[in-house]
Structure formats: structure tokens, C-alpha cells
Write an enzyme that holds these catalytic residues in place. Structure first.
Site, PDB file in Angstrom:
ATOM      1  N   SER A 107       0.790   0.071  -7.864  1.00 57.27           N
ATOM      2  CA  SER A 107       0.834  -1.129  -8.682  1.00 57.27           C
ATOM      3  C   SER A 107      -0.664  -1.535  -9.215  1.00 57.27           C
ATOM      4  O   SER A 107      -1.517  -1.917  -8.015  1.00 57.27           O
ATOM      5  CB  SER A 107       1.308  -2.381  -8.277  1.00 57.27           C
ATOM      6  OG  SER A 107       1.303  -3.134  -8.683  1.00 57.27           O
ATOM      7  N   HIS A 161       2.462   1.810 -11.642  1.00 56.46           N
ATOM      8  CA  HIS A 161       3.549   0.790 -11.654  1.00 56.46           C
ATOM      9  C   HIS A 161       2.718  -0.548 -12.491  1.00 56.46           C
ATOM     10  O   HIS A 161       1.697  -0.903 -12.061  1.00 56.46           O
ATOM     11  CB  HIS A 161       4.048   0.299 -10.342  1.00 56.46           C
ATOM     12  CG  HIS A 161       4.711  -0.779 -10.093  1.00 56.46           C
ATOM     13  ND1 HIS A 161       6.325  -0.675 -10.303  1.00 56.46           N
ATOM     14  CD2 HIS A 161       4.499  -2.198  -9.982  1.00 56.46           C
ATOM     15  CE1 HIS A 161       6.985  -1.612  -9.977  1.00 56.46           C
ATOM     16  NE2 HIS A 161       6.165  -2.584 -10.014  1.00 56.46           N
ATOM     17  N   ASP A 171       2.974  -4.291 -13.578  1.00 54.06           N
ATOM     18  CA  ASP A 171       3.558  -5.522 -13.186  1.00 54.06           C
ATOM     19  C   ASP A 171       3.204  -6.430 -14.579  1.00 54.06           C
ATOM     20  O   ASP A 171       2.355  -6.906 -14.526  1.00 54.06           O
ATOM     21  CB  ASP A 171       3.221  -6.199 -12.165  1.00 54.06           C
ATOM     22  CG  ASP A 171       3.720  -5.211 -10.906  1.00 54.06           C
ATOM     23  OD1 ASP A 171       5.026  -4.985 -10.881  1.00 54.06           O
ATOM     24  OD2 ASP A 171       2.858  -4.832  -9.892  1.00 54.06           O
ATOM     25  N   MET A 189       4.305 -10.254 -16.075  1.00 49.73           N
ATOM     26  CA  MET A 189       4.618 -11.411 -15.578  1.00 49.73           C
ATOM     27  C   MET A 189       4.358 -12.420 -16.611  1.00 49.73           C
ATOM     28  O   MET A 189       3.296 -12.593 -17.381  1.00 49.73           O
ATOM     29  CB  MET A 189       3.790 -11.719 -14.152  1.00 49.73           C
ATOM     30  CG  MET A 189       3.876 -10.920 -13.115  1.00 49.73           C
ATOM     31  SD  MET A 189       2.972 -11.426 -11.400  1.00 49.73           S
ATOM     32  CE  MET A 189       3.231 -10.110 -10.679  1.00 49.73           C
ATOM     33  N   HIS A 191       7.503  -2.905 -14.891  1.00 48.72           N
ATOM     34  CA  HIS A 191       8.354  -3.906 -14.139  1.00 48.72           C
ATOM     35  C   HIS A 191       8.260  -5.054 -14.747  1.00 48.72           C
ATOM     36  O   HIS A 191       6.941  -5.745 -14.605  1.00 48.72           O
ATOM     37  CB  HIS A 191       7.816  -3.935 -12.767  1.00 48.72           C
ATOM     38  CG  HIS A 191       8.499  -5.024 -11.722  1.00 48.72           C
ATOM     39  ND1 HIS A 191       8.190  -5.332 -10.782  1.00 48.72           N
ATOM     40  CD2 HIS A 191       9.463  -5.520 -11.880  1.00 48.72           C
ATOM     41  CE1 HIS A 191       8.961  -6.100  -9.868  1.00 48.72           C
ATOM     42  NE2 HIS A 191       9.600  -6.254 -10.796  1.00 48.72           N
ATOM     43  N   MET A 230       8.824  -8.909 -15.140  1.00 50.84           N
ATOM     44  CA  MET A 230       9.012 -10.123 -14.627  1.00 50.84           C
ATOM     45  C   MET A 230       8.818 -11.183 -15.459  1.00 50.84           C
ATOM     46  O   MET A 230       8.139 -12.085 -15.364  1.00 50.84           O
ATOM     47  CB  MET A 230       8.186 -10.326 -13.140  1.00 50.84           C
ATOM     48  CG  MET A 230       8.449  -9.334 -11.929  1.00 50.84           C
ATOM     49  SD  MET A 230       7.171  -9.267 -11.041  1.00 50.84           S
ATOM     50  CE  MET A 230       6.331  -7.808 -11.742  1.00 50.84           C
ATOM     51  N   MET A 247      13.191  -5.817  -4.689  1.00 48.24           N
ATOM     52  CA  MET A 247      12.026  -6.554  -4.274  1.00 48.24           C
ATOM     53  C   MET A 247      11.874  -6.725  -2.747  1.00 48.24           C
ATOM     54  O   MET A 247      12.768  -7.565  -2.447  1.00 48.24           O
ATOM     55  CB  MET A 247      12.123  -7.856  -5.053  1.00 48.24           C
ATOM     56  CG  MET A 247      11.712  -7.743  -6.515  1.00 48.24           C
ATOM     57  SD  MET A 247       9.815  -7.090  -6.866  1.00 48.24           S
ATOM     58  CE  MET A 247       9.018  -7.908  -6.176  1.00 48.24           C
ATOM     59  N   GLY A 288       5.781 -12.071  -7.944  1.00 45.76           N
ATOM     60  CA  GLY A 288       4.636 -12.739  -8.435  1.00 45.76           C
ATOM     61  C   GLY A 288       3.319 -12.602  -8.064  1.00 45.76           C
ATOM     62  O   GLY A 288       2.414 -12.624  -8.771  1.00 45.76           O
ATOM     63  N   PHE A 289       3.426 -12.111  -6.865  1.00 38.12           N
ATOM     64  CA  PHE A 289       1.963 -11.931  -6.134  1.00 38.12           C
ATOM     65  C   PHE A 289       2.021 -10.532  -5.316  1.00 38.12           C
ATOM     66  O   PHE A 289       3.005 -10.174  -4.697  1.00 38.12           O
ATOM     67  CB  PHE A 289       1.463 -13.010  -5.609  1.00 38.12           C
ATOM     68  CG  PHE A 289       1.466 -14.341  -6.208  1.00 38.12           C
ATOM     69  CD1 PHE A 289       0.365 -14.688  -6.962  1.00 38.12           C
ATOM     70  CD2 PHE A 289       2.559 -15.359  -6.184  1.00 38.12           C
ATOM     71  CE1 PHE A 289       0.357 -16.035  -7.942  1.00 38.12           C
ATOM     72  CE2 PHE A 289       2.789 -16.440  -6.910  1.00 38.12           C
ATOM     73  CZ  PHE A 289       1.458 -16.511  -7.697  1.00 38.12           C
ATOM     74  N   GLY A 290       0.813  -9.965  -5.504  1.00 34.30           N
ATOM     75  CA  GLY A 290       0.254  -8.855  -4.459  1.00 34.30           C
ATOM     76  C   GLY A 290       0.053  -9.101  -3.200  1.00 34.30           C
ATOM     77  O   GLY A 290      -0.155 -10.663  -2.983  1.00 34.30           O
ATOM     78  N   GLY A 291       0.038  -8.248  -2.248  1.00 33.85           N
ATOM     79  CA  GLY A 291      -0.400  -8.883  -1.098  1.00 33.85           C
ATOM     80  C   GLY A 291       0.366  -9.359  -0.033  1.00 33.85           C
ATOM     81  O   GLY A 291      -0.056 -10.060   0.704  1.00 33.85           O
ATOM     82  N   ASP A 299       9.607  -2.344  -3.704  1.00 38.69           N
ATOM     83  CA  ASP A 299       8.521  -2.988  -4.181  1.00 38.69           C
ATOM     84  C   ASP A 299       8.047  -4.192  -3.456  1.00 38.69           C
ATOM     85  O   ASP A 299       8.673  -5.303  -3.420  1.00 38.69           O
ATOM     86  CB  ASP A 299       8.611  -3.383  -5.697  1.00 38.69           C
ATOM     87  CG  ASP A 299       7.304  -3.939  -6.416  1.00 38.69           C
ATOM     88  OD1 ASP A 299       6.395  -3.869  -5.780  1.00 38.69           O
ATOM     89  OD2 ASP A 299       7.382  -4.298  -7.595  1.00 38.69           O
ATOM     90  N   GLY A 300       6.826  -4.399  -2.843  1.00 40.98           N
ATOM     91  CA  GLY A 300       6.389  -5.438  -2.237  1.00 40.98           C
ATOM     92  C   GLY A 300       6.091  -5.212  -0.756  1.00 40.98           C
ATOM     93  O   GLY A 300       6.949  -4.959  -0.015  1.00 40.98           O
ATOM     94  N   GLY A 301       4.864  -5.206  -0.360  1.00 39.86           N
ATOM     95  CA  GLY A 301       4.300  -5.389   1.002  1.00 39.86           C
ATOM     96  C   GLY A 301       4.718  -3.907   1.771  1.00 39.86           C
ATOM     97  O   GLY A 301       4.514  -3.948   3.138  1.00 39.86           O
ATOM     98  N   GLY A 337       0.767  -1.774  -4.069  1.00 35.11           N
ATOM     99  CA  GLY A 337      -0.685  -2.498  -4.588  1.00 35.11           C
ATOM    100  C   GLY A 337      -1.599  -2.447  -3.559  1.00 35.11           C
ATOM    101  O   GLY A 337      -2.541  -1.615  -3.695  1.00 35.11           O
TER     102      GLY A 337
HETATM  103  C1  DX5 Z   1       4.882  -8.122  -7.232  1.00 38.50           C
HETATM  104  C2  DX5 Z   1       4.882  -7.003  -7.754  1.00 38.50           C
HETATM  105  C3  DX5 Z   1       4.364  -5.871  -6.929  1.00 38.50           C
HETATM  106  C4  DX5 Z   1       3.050  -6.135  -6.511  1.00 38.50           C
HETATM  107  C5  DX5 Z   1       3.037  -5.124  -5.084  1.00 38.50           C
HETATM  108  O1  DX5 Z   1       5.483  -9.277  -7.893  1.00 38.50           O
HETATM  109  O2  DX5 Z   1       6.080  -6.599  -8.531  1.00 38.50           O
HETATM  110  O3  DX5 Z   1       4.491  -4.762  -7.870  1.00 38.50           O
HETATM  111  O4  DX5 Z   1       2.009  -5.529  -7.187  1.00 38.50           O
HETATM  112  O5  DX5 Z   1       1.799  -5.172  -4.348  1.00 38.50           O
HETATM  113  P1  DX5 Z   1       1.600  -5.384  -3.013  1.00 38.50           P
HETATM  114  O6  DX5 Z   1       1.786  -3.607  -2.497  1.00 38.50           O
HETATM  115  O7  DX5 Z   1       0.302  -5.702  -2.743  1.00 38.50           O
HETATM  116  O8  DX5 Z   1       2.797  -5.964  -2.338  1.00 38.50           O
HETATM  117 ZN    ZN Z   2       6.380  -4.727  -9.404  1.00 36.55          ZN
END
Ligand code: DX5
Ligand code: ZN
Length: 218
Positions: free
Chosen positions: A11, A36, A38, A40, A69, A71, A140, A145-148, A178-180, A200
Site C-alpha cells: 500500500s 494497493h 487507498d 479515502m 481500495h 474508502m 479489513m 482510514g490510517f496506516g500503521g 488489509d491492515g497491520g 503498508g
Molecule cells: C487502511 C488502508 C490500508 C493501509 C494498510 O485504511 O486500507 O491499506 O494502508 O497499512 P498498514 O499495513 O500500515 O496497516
Molecule cells: Zn487498503
């Protein structure tokens, strides 16, 4: 494309947006096939990223599979724009539309692969009636909404459930998570039945990208 047991879709949310092509080049140079993207809108999720103009411009610079993706609220309003911008896969959220079947059908009519995404609080039974239509189900594993953010372990149950339904019904969708996702949990996610891991921060912050990929693919 290389034959792989699990696919990685990095991502670019975690990349430096002042140099997006640098991220695409890195992904390609590592022999990966997917990126990927994202999108938003600041309404469906509390964050804003980029839209179809950005994706259209990236398309000129890359042959990667664009895994988009969305959102965004009522994604059906913009499916044509994202399809025409060069998306290969368009994933919409179950929670973002009153007309999920229509949104998925619109993606297919544009000749693109369609995905349905579900938030951590959404159960698999809520998308059961569209599973026969989709190419991807995106689970999900954080609130979007956010990475990390940290992986929500309950997500594993949903991946297993989807994998079971897929076997029982003979569906062909791929399970995307997707996520973490990181090196501490990738094995459990794959064992549960995931086919594509979105990553990500763990990917972009890895000291050694090649060994990161090798470990995930192992
Ligand atoms: C979150 C995104 C993810 C995000 C994943 O809303 O949809 O795609 O970028 O990032 P990490 O791997 O850092 O959780
Ligand atoms: Zn995503």
C-alpha cells in the site's frame, strides 16, 4: 507473473507521496505484481488521500496491477472514473453503499475485477449474497482510514469462515487482508486462508525489502 502461494500488495499509503513513482519502481524492481491504492474521502473514513486523477497519472508510469481500495461513500458515483483511470481491481466497502450488488455489477460492466471490503465490525453473513459475484473479498483487519495500526486478531476468524464458504460453495474469489500485516502475523493470516496480503508500513519500513518478501512468501 511469477507463480506464488501468497501475493503481496504493498500500500503506497505508507510511501512518500512527493515521490509516488519511486514507490512504484521499488515494488516493480522487487518482482511484485500488485500495488494497493487507498482512496479515502474524509467522510466514509476520517482521512483524505487521492482520487482518480492521481491514479490516471500513475498509470502512465507503471504496469503493476492497480488494486484500488475505495474508502468512499456511495462509490457507485465514481466507479466509471476509477475504471477509466486505469484501475485493474476496484474494491468497494459493503458499509459505504446502499446498493452493493449494483456497485459490484458496475465494476464488472467496466471490465474490471471487483472486490467487496468489510470493516472489522461487519460479519461475513452481510456479504453472503454477493460472494458469487466478486473476484476478491477484502477483510479489513484494522478500522480503515490510517496506516500503521495494529492487526485485530478477531479478523482471523472471518478469514477462516470465508475460506470455508469458498470451499463449500465452490466460489473463486480471492481473500485479501488489509491492515497491520507484518512479519509477526503473516503466517497466521496465510494459515487462515488469505491469498493476498496488503502491507503498508511493514513493507515500506523494512530494512531489507527482499528478505521481507521472501519471508512472507515462504
Ligand atoms: C487502511 C488502508 C490500508 C493501509 C494498510 O485504511 O486500507 O491499506 O494502508 O497499512 P498498514 O499495513 O500500515 O496497516
Ligand atoms: Zn487498503
Amino acid at each position: 507473473m511469477k507463480d506464488r502461494s501468497v501475493l503481496i500488495s504493498p500500500s503506497i499509503l505508507a510511501a512518500d507521496f512527493s515521490e509516488p513513482c519511486h514507490a512504484l519502481d521499488l515494488i516493480s524492481s522487487l518482482g511484485l505484481d500488485y500495488v494497493h491504492l487507498d482512496v479515502m474521502d474524509g467522510s466514509f473514513v476520517p482521512n483524505i488521500t487521492f482520487g482518480f486523477k492521481f491514479i490516471k497519472d500513475l498509470r502512465k508510469r507503471s504496469d503493476l496491477v492497480f488494486d484500488v481500495h475505495l474508502m468512499i461513500e456511495s462509490p457507485e458515483r465514481y466507479i466509471k472514473n476509477f475504471a477509466q483511470s486505469g484501475a485493474d481491481i476496484i474494491t468497494v466497502h459493503k458499509e459505504a453503499t446502499k446498493h452493493l450488488d449494483r456497485a459490484i455489477s458496475m465494476i464488472k460492466e467496466e471490465g474490471k475485477e471487483a472486490g467487496v471490503a468489510i470493516n472489522p465490525a461487519t460479519s461475513i453473513c452481510e456479504i453472503e449474497n454477493v460472494l458469487y459475484l466478486v473476484d476478491y473479498v477484502l477483510v479489513m483487519s484494522v478500522n480503515p482510514g490510517f496506516g500503521g495500526q495494529s492487526f485485530i486478531p478477531e479478523s482471523l476468524k472471518k478469514i477462516r469462515e470465508l475460506n470455508e464458504i469458498r470451499k463449500e460453495e465452490g466460489y473463486e474469489f480471492r481473500i485479501m487482508v488489509d491492515g497491520g500485516v507484518n512479519l509477526n502475523n503473516h503466517k497466521a493470516i496465510k494459515d487462515a486462508g488469505a491469498d493476498i496480503l496488503v502491507t503498508g508500513e511493514a513493507f515500506f519500513k523494512a530494512d531489507d525489502h527482499e528478505s521481507f518478501i521472501e519471508e512472507i512468501e515462504s
